[in-house]
Design a protein around this motif. Structure first.
Motif, mmCIF file in Angstrom:
data_model
loop_
_atom_site.group_PDB
_atom_site.id
_atom_site.type_symbol
_atom_site.label_atom_id
_atom_site.label_comp_id
_atom_site.label_asym_id
_atom_site.label_seq_id
_atom_site.Cartn_x
_atom_site.Cartn_y
_atom_site.Cartn_z
ATOM 1 N N VAL A 1 54.896 -0.637 35.840
ATOM 2 C CA VAL A 1 55.065 -2.063 35.614
ATOM 3 C C VAL A 1 55.211 -2.301 34.113
ATOM 4 N N ILE A 2 56.210 -3.090 33.750
ATOM 5 C CA ILE A 2 56.462 -3.412 32.348
ATOM 6 C C ILE A 2 56.425 -4.927 32.171
ATOM 7 N N VAL A 3 55.647 -5.355 31.180
ATOM 8 C CA VAL A 3 55.552 -6.766 30.818
ATOM 9 C C VAL A 3 56.291 -6.945 29.496
ATOM 10 N N SER A 4 57.407 -7.677 29.522
ATOM 11 C CA SER A 4 58.164 -7.922 28.295
ATOM 12 C C SER A 4 57.774 -9.272 27.705
ATOM 13 N N LEU A 5 57.544 -9.257 26.389
ATOM 14 C CA LEU A 5 57.281 -10.494 25.654
ATOM 15 C C LEU A 5 58.458 -10.844 24.747
ATOM 16 N N ALA A 6 59.607 -10.220 24.992
ATOM 17 C CA ALA A 6 60.769 -10.379 24.116
ATOM 18 C C ALA A 6 61.446 -11.744 24.256
ATOM 19 N N GLY A 7 61.321 -12.378 25.415
ATOM 20 C CA GLY A 7 61.987 -13.661 25.638
ATOM 21 C C GLY A 7 61.052 -14.837 25.444
ATOM 22 N N ALA A 8 61.562 -16.000 25.774
ATOM 23 C CA ALA A 8 60.768 -17.223 25.645
ATOM 24 C C ALA A 8 59.570 -17.208 26.594
ATOM 25 N N GLU A 9 59.739 -16.594 27.765
ATOM 26 C CA GLU A 9 58.671 -16.455 28.756
ATOM 27 C C GLU A 9 58.469 -14.977 29.060
ATOM 28 N N PRO A 10 57.245 -14.564 29.376
ATOM 29 C CA PRO A 10 57.023 -13.156 29.748
ATOM 30 C C PRO A 10 57.835 -12.787 30.990
ATOM 31 N N ASP A 11 58.268 -11.549 31.034
ATOM 32 C CA ASP A 11 59.045 -11.017 32.158
ATOM 33 C C ASP A 11 58.319 -9.772 32.657
ATOM 34 N N VAL A 12 57.948 -9.770 33.940
ATOM 35 C CA VAL A 12 57.199 -8.649 34.520
ATOM 36 C C VAL A 12 58.065 -8.008 35.594
ATOM 37 N N LYS A 13 58.292 -6.698 35.451
ATOM 38 C CA LYS A 13 59.088 -5.968 36.433
ATOM 39 C C LYS A 13 58.406 -4.650 36.770
ATOM 40 N N SER A 14 58.703 -4.153 37.971
ATOM 41 C CA SER A 14 58.140 -2.888 38.426
ATOM 42 C C SER A 14 59.262 -1.912 38.768
ATOM 43 N N PHE A 15 58.962 -0.640 38.563
ATOM 44 C CA PHE A 15 59.935 0.427 38.810
ATOM 45 C C PHE A 15 59.243 1.618 39.439
ATOM 46 N N ARG A 16 60.020 2.373 40.201
ATOM 47 C CA ARG A 16 59.625 3.701 40.658
ATOM 48 C C ARG A 16 60.487 4.661 39.854
ATOM 49 N N ILE A 17 59.865 5.665 39.294
ATOM 50 C CA ILE A 17 60.594 6.634 38.484
ATOM 51 C C ILE A 17 60.250 8.020 38.998
ATOM 52 N N VAL A 18 61.252 8.702 39.555
ATOM 53 C CA VAL A 18 61.049 10.038 40.114
ATOM 54 C C VAL A 18 62.118 10.966 39.559
ATOM 55 N N ASP A 19 61.684 12.020 38.904
ATOM 56 C CA ASP A 19 62.614 13.003 38.322
ATOM 57 C C ASP A 19 63.688 12.341 37.458
ATOM 58 N N GLY A 20 63.280 11.358 36.667
ATOM 59 C CA GLY A 20 64.206 10.698 35.758
ATOM 60 C C GLY A 20 65.069 9.615 36.372
ATOM 61 N N VAL A 21 64.937 9.408 37.671
ATOM 62 C CA VAL A 21 65.726 8.378 38.355
ATOM 63 C C VAL A 21 64.879 7.104 38.468
ATOM 64 N N VAL A 22 65.416 6.002 37.954
ATOM 65 C CA VAL A 22 64.707 4.722 37.925
ATOM 66 C C VAL A 22 65.217 3.821 39.041
ATOM 67 N N GLU A 23 64.301 3.334 39.856
ATOM 68 C CA GLU A 23 64.632 2.390 40.915
ATOM 69 C C GLU A 23 63.792 1.134 40.729
ATOM 70 N N PRO A 24 64.422 -0.042 40.632
ATOM 71 C CA PRO A 24 63.639 -1.282 40.568
ATOM 72 C C PRO A 24 62.804 -1.445 41.838
ATOM 73 N N GLU A 25 61.641 -2.042 41.688
ATOM 74 C CA GLU A 25 60.747 -2.263 42.816
ATOM 75 C C GLU A 25 60.365 -3.744 42.839
ATOM 76 N N PRO A 26 60.477 -4.397 43.994
ATOM 77 C CA PRO A 26 60.104 -5.806 44.062
ATOM 78 C C PRO A 26 58.601 -6.012 43.818
ATOM 79 N N ILE A 27 58.289 -7.147 43.209
ATOM 80 C CA ILE A 27 56.903 -7.584 43.034
ATOM 81 C C ILE A 27 56.760 -8.904 43.785
ATOM 82 N N GLU A 28 55.703 -8.998 44.562
ATOM 83 C CA GLU A 28 55.374 -10.262 45.232
ATOM 84 C C GLU A 28 54.045 -10.753 44.649
#
Length: 132
Positions: A102-129
């Motif tokens: 999970v990555i929390v970005s503070l780069a924009g006007a509002e925080p942005d939180v996203k989740s990923f699965r990373i396996v053997d260098g392959v990044v897949e976005p993961e939904p957050i509820e």
């Protein structure tokens, strides 16, 4: 999918803001994708571009998770000045099998939180509820 209670979601953002300008980091615990615990960790590198957790602190958190019947569901960290997407270093260091990143970005006007699965260098976005 990660299901994160609103209060823990808010704490992720609060932790990122509190540790700004360095990267905040920590662990989310729970069962079957449902987060029920957050463990703020110290970024021993004290850097705004990468993080390192103290192995002793990590071990204590894993021990606490097990004692509570929980599993490590995610490793989280913040990106104080960049988007909520894994950097090359994040991908290279994603070595814990079966967890979300999970990555929390503070780069924009509002925080942005996203989740990923990373396996053997392959990044897949993961939904957050966000749940109550």
């Amino acid at each position: 999918m990660l299901k994160i209670p609103h209060n823990i979601y808010d704490d992720l953002i609060a932790h990122a803001r509190a540790d700004f300008p360095i990267e905040a980091c920590g662990i989310l615990g729970g069962i079957d994708g449902a987060v029920s615990a957050i463990f703020r960790m110290a970024n021993t590198d004290r850097s705004n571009e990468h993080f390192m957790m103290d192995p002793k602190e990590q071990f204590a958190v894993v021990k606490e998770l097990r004692s509570r019947g929980l599993a490590m569901l995610a490793v989280y960290h913040s990106h104080p000045e960049s988007p909520a997407r894994p950097s090359e270093e994040d991908i290279r260091l994603a070595l814990t099998p079966g967890v979300s990143y999970v990555i929390v970005s503070l780069a924009g006007a509002e925080p942005d939180v996203k989740s990923f699965r990373i396996v053997d260098g392959v990044v897949e976005p993961e939904p957050i509820e966000i749940v109550e």
